[in-house]
Design an enzyme around this catalytic site. Sequence first.
Site, PDB file in Angstrom:
ATOM      1  N   SER A   1       0.838  -1.191   0.000  1.00 48.80           N
ATOM      2  CA  SER A   1       0.000   0.000   0.000  1.00 48.80           C
ATOM      3  C   SER A   1       0.881   1.252   0.000  1.00 48.80           C
ATOM      4  CB  SER A   1      -0.966  -0.040   1.184  1.00 48.80           C
ATOM      5  OG  SER A   1      -1.964   0.950   1.078  1.00 48.80           O
TER       6      SER A   1
ATOM      7  N   GLU B   1      -9.135  -5.222  -4.523  1.00 50.31           N
ATOM      8  CA  GLU B   1      -8.552  -4.229  -3.623  1.00 50.31           C
ATOM      9  C   GLU B   1      -9.625  -3.370  -2.938  1.00 50.31           C
ATOM     10  OE1 GLU B   1      -5.441  -3.640  -2.815  1.00 50.31           O
ATOM     11  OE2 GLU B   1      -4.180  -4.567  -4.347  1.00 50.31           O
TER      12      GLU B   1
ATOM     13  N   HIS C   1      -7.774  -5.428  -0.351  1.00 51.44           N
ATOM     14  CA  HIS C   1      -6.553  -4.753   0.064  1.00 51.44           C
ATOM     15  C   HIS C   1      -6.150  -5.250   1.453  1.00 51.44           C
ATOM     16  CE1 HIS C   1      -3.773  -1.403  -0.432  1.00 51.44           C
ATOM     17  NE2 HIS C   1      -4.052  -0.953   0.783  1.00 51.44           N
TER      18      HIS C   1
END
Length: 445
Positions: free
Chosen positions: A190, A306, A379
Amino acid sequence: MATTTLTFTPPCGPIHVWDDGAVIRASGIPYAVAERFTAPAPAPDWVEPFRATGPAPACPQVRSPFLVEVLGDAMAGLPRDEACQRLSITLPNDVGEGEGLPVMVWIHGGSYTTGAGDAAIMDPGRLVAEQRVVVVSLTYRLGLFGYLGSGPRRPANLGLLDQLEALRWVQRNIAAFGGDPDRVTVFGQSAGADAVAHLMAIPAAPSLFHRAILQSPPLGISRGRHQMTAAMAEAAEVVTTDTPAEDVVTLQAEVEAHAGGFGLLAAMPFGTQYGHHPLPAEEEIEAAWDRVAPQIEVLIGHTAEEARLYLPTRPALHRATRIPVLGALLRRIIVGYVTAAVYTRAIHRFATRHVRAGGRAHTYVLTWAAPGNPYGAAHTIDLPLLFGEESTWAGTGLLTGAAWEDIDTAGRPVRHLWADFARGAPLETRGRIPGVLRYRAAHHT
């Protein structure tokens, strides 16, 4: 309290470390020093042994109830200190002197506002013990402390400069811990992956690391941020060098509110700033990446869904996706659109450009999810496959529905793939871990 059992003698000075069974740990080592709103300088060497037996303090930050629900209270028990430029080293317990193991430097994510290198859910012990690598976990300045400067009086990119100083520390000292300074892989997830990408744009990058793993970098929202950043920086002028750290954290929410009118960019209001040291101007970033491409091999990818992580934070959208029949279709459309806009398209452009510039790159998609879990392959689903133990992930919303043995079964080949890449083993043109991940070599056409 950890028991000190060994002493290592890197150039920075002697360090007491502790035996944690399958691994040896050296925790909370200072790599840099800095006053608030100043660039870091290398931490001074020491003569008396440094007791590396406590975790690196986290940068002061807001506690997110949503992230606690999804990932557990990963920050529980960690001290907070804006002087957080510390790193922790995890190595196999039978490492030999001068063995020259591959080094993997981890940069945590959290939108540049949350997280810490020593968060329990990112404990690299399994990766180290199974794969015989050395892992260095970095902690760096976040939010208003690290990512919202606007000029000489308050420099930008302080968190990135912290990371750069840590990589210099690794080059100088890691051989004493059995690591090979000529086989360093930087990996992050990330915002941590976004940081890896921007570290690659610095001319010194090839002298500091040789491979890069970028997990879910939000490169689709890394450009065109100047107006948003300027609006936030103006609001942040109320914060001074004398403002108590807890007040800085409180004021950060008011500063973030000024990003609200900038669409998807507001999903990560803090971040690296082009045209401020050590980064080039925005229009020069691709040329900077191209210059280092032949010297840094890349593995870059994303999870299959995600944006599914963020649906619960948008109540109206979340309610719409729960409408019978139509809701599932709507969810796929929304998740697919946002995933592509923030991650997929920009990741493929990055990999294609890297190869065109003479580098080697593989892209991947991670598809594993806990059975029946509402977050799916969202995610952060890569984190439990790489890091942590059953106890640190127990009861987290992200993994509800999966038994730990199934998580570990899925994670072992992922850890092996990541470590093989760090070792320099050539990846196949196409490969897959059934039910977990697929990857392929990127091409320039």
